[in-house]
Design an enzyme around this catalytic site. Structure first.
Site, PDB file in Angstrom:
ATOM      1  N   PHE A  60       0.575  -1.462  -0.079  1.00 41.92           N
ATOM      2  CA  PHE A  60      -0.135   0.119  -0.077  1.00 41.92           C
ATOM      3  C   PHE A  60       0.904   0.877  -0.139  1.00 41.92           C
ATOM      4  O   PHE A  60       0.605   2.052   0.495  1.00 41.92           O
ATOM      5  CB  PHE A  60      -1.012  -0.183   1.440  1.00 41.92           C
ATOM      6  CG  PHE A  60      -1.465  -0.975   1.169  1.00 41.92           C
ATOM      7  CD1 PHE A  60      -2.641  -1.332   0.401  1.00 41.92           C
ATOM      8  CD2 PHE A  60      -1.792  -2.335   2.028  1.00 41.92           C
ATOM      9  CE1 PHE A  60      -4.081  -2.138  -0.114  1.00 41.92           C
ATOM     10  CE2 PHE A  60      -2.207  -3.976   2.204  1.00 41.92           C
ATOM     11  CZ  PHE A  60      -3.753  -3.422   1.104  1.00 41.92           C
ATOM     12  N   SER A  61       2.037   1.473  -0.382  1.00 41.30           N
ATOM     13  CA  SER A  61       2.977   2.029  -0.242  1.00 41.30           C
ATOM     14  C   SER A  61       2.497   3.867  -1.374  1.00 41.30           C
ATOM     15  O   SER A  61       2.291   3.260  -2.362  1.00 41.30           O
ATOM     16  CB  SER A  61       4.099   1.206  -1.232  1.00 41.30           C
ATOM     17  OG  SER A  61       5.637   3.076  -1.444  1.00 41.30           O
ATOM     18  N   ASN A  62       2.930   4.714  -0.298  1.00 41.00           N
ATOM     19  CA  ASN A  62       2.605   6.471  -0.601  1.00 41.00           C
ATOM     20  C   ASN A  62       3.858   6.530  -1.788  1.00 41.00           C
ATOM     21  O   ASN A  62       2.957   7.309  -2.758  1.00 41.00           O
ATOM     22  CB  ASN A  62       2.767   7.119   0.890  1.00 41.00           C
ATOM     23  CG  ASN A  62       1.248   7.120   1.487  1.00 41.00           C
ATOM     24  OD1 ASN A  62      -0.170   6.149   1.152  1.00 41.00           O
ATOM     25  ND2 ASN A  62       1.659   6.930   2.497  1.00 41.00           N
TER      26      ASN A  62
END
Ligand code: PLP
Length: 300
Positions: A60-62
């Site tokens: 879910f990396s920004n």
């Protein structure tokens, strides 16, 4: 580019003021600190005429979301090395990866063990051969150029604050803030993960010593959240209309309020907290919460 400082008047003793620097509003897709961290790296990549940008991240990396969007917007190829082989067949179920793919990012899914080796010379050499001419950005995007970008978060107008609070992942953003702080100001980093390596990492990037890490608000580790935190974030949104992300800024804000209650901040403190963004991750977090039968974040 400057972002506004918004005053928060919720549940504060009279003698303490709290402002939130709305870096989350800098850009709808490349939000908050990821914009700051990419700026000089992308200028460098452009000046080297690279074939594209390759970087690393979790489900879910920004940072992955920001790099993919920047690639589409500025017209360069992007490759994301993603932690977790099992995600390969599940892109459509993951809002972060799906959006990154729609923005043109190609993925290399690797096991958790291989991912741990990602900064080893052998691993990087292999990637360099396979993706010749790519500009390689570390996980979370932290390097010297990223820190230079984060030195632009504070401005002259922030000189009157006594304490500046920032969520910490790799510590790159906090390092930039420390470098641009004034000696009478205290910088407080709130790590979103467990571990004692962060202080050494930050020390390698900064000269000033006016900072501390507050390590009591990671809620069990990176990406872990509790019902208490969810209720705090929903209430904070209901009463301020400001969305916080549950991985970073939410834990920091919970910590700030807890410290205020415990009398940590001296009378007359003027606190500036940095809203580093991260809101794209809420959809994915709600899917996780739903599976765990926990209450959802109800503001996205
Ligand atoms: C990535 C991220 C951070 C952590 O930044 P570091 O420079 O890695 O410490 C903090 N807040 C948000 C919202 C982020 O996306």
């Amino acid at each position: 580019m400057h972002s506004v400082n918004q005053e928060i008047k919720l549940y504060l003793p009279q003698n303490i003021s709290l402002f939130l620097k709305r870096e989350d509003l800098l850009h709808p897709e490349i939000s908050g600190n990821k914009f700051r961290k990419l700026k000089y790296n992308l200028l460098e990549a452009q000046s080297e005429s690279v074939s594209g940008v390759l970087t690393f991240g979790g489900a879910f990396s920004n940072h992955i979301a920001a790099v993919a969007f920047a690639g589409k917007k500025f017209g360069f190829d992007t490759v994301g090395v993603i932690r977790g082989e099992e995600l390969a067949g599940k892109i459509s179920e993951n809002p972060t990866l799906l959006a990154a793919q729609q923005n043109g990012m190609k993925f290399v899914f690797v096991s958790r063990e291989s991912f741990r080796e990602k900064s080893s010379a052998a691993f990087i050499d292999r990637l360099k051969k396979e993706y010749e001419g790519f500009y390689i950005l570390p996980e979370g995007g932290t390097n010297e150029l990223a820190i230079k970008g984060c030195e632009e978060i504070l401005t002259d107008e922030d000189a009157g604050f006594t304490h500046i609070c920032c969520a910490v992942g790799t510590g790159g953003t906090l390092s930039g803030i420390i470098n641009s702080s004034l000696s009478h100001q205290k910088m407080l980093g709130f790590p979103a993960l467990k571990g004692s390596f962060l202080s050494d990492d930050i020390r390698s990037f900064v000269k000033n010593t006016n900072w501390d890490l507050i390590s009591d608000y990671h809620f069990g580790g990176y990406g872990k959240i509790t019902e208490e935190l969810i209720r705090f974030l929903n209430r904070f949104y209901r009463e301020t209309e400001i969305p916080l992300d549950p991985i970073y800024t939410g834990k920091m804000m919970f910590g700030i309020y807890d410290l205020i209650e415990k009398g940590y901040f001296p009378e007359g403190s003027r606190i500036l907290a940095i809203h580093t963004g991260g809101l794209q991750g809420i959809k994915g977090m709600n899917m996780v919460l739903e599976k765990k039968k926990l209450p959802l974040l109800n503001y996205i």
